[in-house]
Design an enzyme around this catalytic site. Structure first.
Site, PDB file in Angstrom:
ATOM      1  N   ASP A 292      41.407  49.492  43.364  1.00  0.00           N
ATOM      2  CA  ASP A 292      41.294  48.753  42.096  1.00  0.00           C
ATOM      3  C   ASP A 292      42.605  48.033  41.824  1.00  0.00           C
ATOM      4  O   ASP A 292      43.482  48.562  41.190  1.00  0.00           O
ATOM      5  CB  ASP A 292      40.950  49.725  40.972  1.00  0.00           C
ATOM      6  CG  ASP A 292      40.612  49.023  39.673  1.00  0.00           C
ATOM      7  OD1 ASP A 292      40.426  47.799  39.693  1.00  0.00           O
ATOM      8  OD2 ASP A 292      40.532  49.704  38.641  1.00  0.00           O
ATOM      9  N   GLU A 326      43.704  42.237  34.261  1.00  0.00           N
ATOM     10  CA  GLU A 326      42.300  42.605  34.006  1.00  0.00           C
ATOM     11  C   GLU A 326      42.235  43.945  33.289  1.00  0.00           C
ATOM     12  O   GLU A 326      41.462  44.137  32.350  1.00  0.00           O
ATOM     13  CB  GLU A 326      41.525  42.664  35.331  1.00  0.00           C
ATOM     14  CG  GLU A 326      40.026  42.909  35.162  1.00  0.00           C
ATOM     15  CD  GLU A 326      39.620  44.378  35.088  1.00  0.00           C
ATOM     16  OE1 GLU A 326      38.503  44.671  34.643  1.00  0.00           O
ATOM     17  OE2 GLU A 326      40.421  45.248  35.450  1.00  0.00           O
ATOM     18  N   GLU A 327      43.033  44.893  33.768  1.00  0.00           N
ATOM     19  CA  GLU A 327      42.911  46.274  33.289  1.00  0.00           C
ATOM     20  C   GLU A 327      43.160  46.404  31.791  1.00  0.00           C
ATOM     21  O   GLU A 327      42.604  47.273  31.148  1.00  0.00           O
ATOM     22  CB  GLU A 327      43.889  47.191  34.039  1.00  0.00           C
ATOM     23  CG  GLU A 327      43.603  47.313  35.530  1.00  0.00           C
ATOM     24  CD  GLU A 327      42.294  48.036  35.848  1.00  0.00           C
ATOM     25  OE1 GLU A 327      41.561  48.405  34.910  1.00  0.00           O
ATOM     26  OE2 GLU A 327      42.016  48.217  37.039  1.00  0.00           O
ATOM     27  N   ASP A 354      35.490  43.519  42.320  1.00  0.00           N
ATOM     28  CA  ASP A 354      36.320  44.483  41.580  1.00  0.00           C
ATOM     29  C   ASP A 354      35.601  45.824  41.480  1.00  0.00           C
ATOM     30  O   ASP A 354      35.395  46.357  40.400  1.00  0.00           O
ATOM     31  CB  ASP A 354      36.639  43.944  40.176  1.00  0.00           C
ATOM     32  CG  ASP A 354      37.532  44.897  39.390  1.00  0.00           C
ATOM     33  OD1 ASP A 354      38.222  45.723  40.018  1.00  0.00           O
ATOM     34  OD2 ASP A 354      37.531  44.818  38.144  1.00  0.00           O
TER      35      ASP A 354
HETATM   36 ZN   LIG Z   1      39.488  46.669  38.543  1.00  0.00          ZN
END
Ligand SMILES: [Zn+2]
Length: 466
Positions: A292, A326-327, A354
């Site tokens: 990730d 993104e996180e 993702d």
């Molecule tokens: Zn991710």
């Protein structure tokens, strides 16, 4: 029927459903697509890329020094891999520092617990806070609790994440992580501790983003490992008064500039039209960000590279977008949509990788109903890579999930995520969890997808679902 008449019928059939593209062009498209698949499967490039990112950069929390190092790494990598254009676009990202997180049971059975702070959490007082905990098995139960029931107490969200190939168990429990602190604070709680949103039984807690709401007290928020959540539940069966002590020293430090990093293979005849394949460059800070989303970065970068090496470039531009932050709230994805709003009508289709490195078993689309059969037919050579042609319901992935609201078609290349939530957002998100063969199969699927979409003459708009 003779084979020549079958061919003729095939040609008429293709001609009928996809308009002006001839059967010969279709054959060429499928031939190149199969060749890209072979090249991706035979190449170690995708694994080399994720190895490089995890070893040379490692954890890269949005807004950190390592995040900027990752941006530099990404520019260098794309520049070295034959992209026609490489550039970056600034994104303002929230900066949060994890600090330390500790917890223990004070009574009736004193012992230490394994916890981690949730992203965005505030700190406890420096000396920590101790309070009785109150268990809930869902966010709905917490929200339905009487006002003031949690006054001076710690809410304990004990909601088990079930294991599914498509990862839907995460969607069932993640609301407790993102919205639990607000719900608990409204009932008077002084903190919230959740059972990790993860499918493993390791004594390791899963972090992830949480949110506050203006006008509601900001209380510290942490996750405990699954075995620790089991332990607390068993203590509560013996004694309803379990007191836990929590120490968190996390800090929110305002905003910093990060970047979406973009590499393009310029289209040969429709350069202003875009096929977007993306992944996110940032990661949580506890593992090395392999699954990730180092895997996604490697997959789409490899796909773009293989297309850049074709003797004849596809018609449309293939744009690889490595999103920032993104996180911490799809920050890069939202910034991209805003910055590129004027050209979103030139985005033919978008997809983000993702979901780790498990093999892709299916492709789903979100396109016009009238285009769905034709685009599936056009993608038929992906079946040779064990990718089934699925349905017309896709979100496209987190950072492109807002694009359908602007009319942009998307696709979801579904990965087997059976074990994804064992490692997700933990110190265990490391390179050894990636199977190089499965990663190469992903790169093959994205290379085929991007090429075929860049060559397609099917009108994919207007969308049924925005
Ligand atoms: Zn991710």
């Amino acid at each position: 029927m003779k084979s020549s008449s079958l061919l003729l019928l095939g040609g008429l059939f293709f001609g009928g459903i996809i308009g002006c593209q001839s059967a010969a062009t279709q054959d060429t498209n499928q031939g190149v697509s199969l060749q890209l698949k072979q090249q991706a499967l035979a190449s170690s490039l995708s694994y080399d890329i994720v190895e490089s990112l995890t070893v040379e950069v490692g954890p890269r929390l949005a807004g950190s020094d390592k995040d900027l190092l990752a941006v530099k790494w990404a520019e260098d990598k794309l520049n070295s891999l034959g992209f026609d254009k490489v550039y970056k676009e600034p994104v303002q990202v929230p900066v949060w520092q994890r600090g330390e997180a500790k917890a223990s049971v004070i009574s009736p059975y004193p012992q230490p617990l394994v916890v981690t702070a949730l992203g965005g959490s505030v700190a406890t007082p420096a000396e920590g806070l101790s309070a009785p905990i109150v268990r809930f098995t869902s966010l709905a139960d917490l929200e339905a609790a009487p006002d003031q029931q949690l006054k001076g107490k710690i809410a304990f969200m004990d909601n088990i994440t079930p294991r599914y190939r498509d990862g839907k168990g995460y969607g069932m429990t993640v609301g407790g992580r993102s919205k639990g602190a607000v719900a608990a604070a409204k009932k008077g709680a002084v903190a919230i501790v959740i059972r990790s949103i993860g499918t493993d039984h390791d004594r390791m807690a899963h972090t992830g983003m949480m949110r506050y709401q203006d006008g509601v007290d900001k209380i510290p928020a942490a996750a405990m490992s699954n075995p620790d959540a089991d332990l607390i539940a068993l203590m509560l069966k013996r004694d309803p008064n379990v007191v836990v002590k929590l120490n968190i020293s996390a800090e929110n430090l305002g905003y910093a500039t990060s970047y979406n990093v973009i590499g393009e293979v310029t289209g040969s005849t429709k350069p202003d039209e875009i096929v977007l394949i993306g992944a996110h460059l940032d990661s949580w800070d506890e593992g090395t960000g392999a699954i990730d989303d180092g895997a996604g970065v490697a997959i789409v970068t490899t796909a773009g590279h293989l297309i850049s090496q074709l003797p004849t470039k596809p018609a449309r531009t293939v744009r690889v977008v490595l999103y920032a932050a993104e996180e911490v709230g799809l920050v890069g994805g939202k910034a991209y949509a805003k910055a590129h709003q004027a050209e979103l009508d030139k985005h033919y289709i978008a997809a983000e990788s993702d979901f780790g490195a498990g093999p892709i078993y299916q492709i789903d689309f979100n396109v016009a109903e009238s285009a769905f059969d034709a685009i599936k037919q056009h993608s038929s050579s992906m079946q040779a890579n064990n990718v089934e042609l699925g349905g017309n319901k896709a979100s496209g992935g987190p950072d492109v999930s807002m694009l359908p609201s602007y009319g942009v078609p998307v696709a979801s290349l579904r990965q087997d995520g059976t074990d994804y939530f064992d490692y997700h957002h933990t110190p265990n998100d490391t390179l050894d969890k990636i199977d190089p063969k499965a990663l190469a199969q992903n790169a093959a699927a994205y290379a085929q997808f991007a090429y075929l979409m860049a060559q397609s003459e099917i009108e994919l708009r207007p969308l049924v679902r925005k």
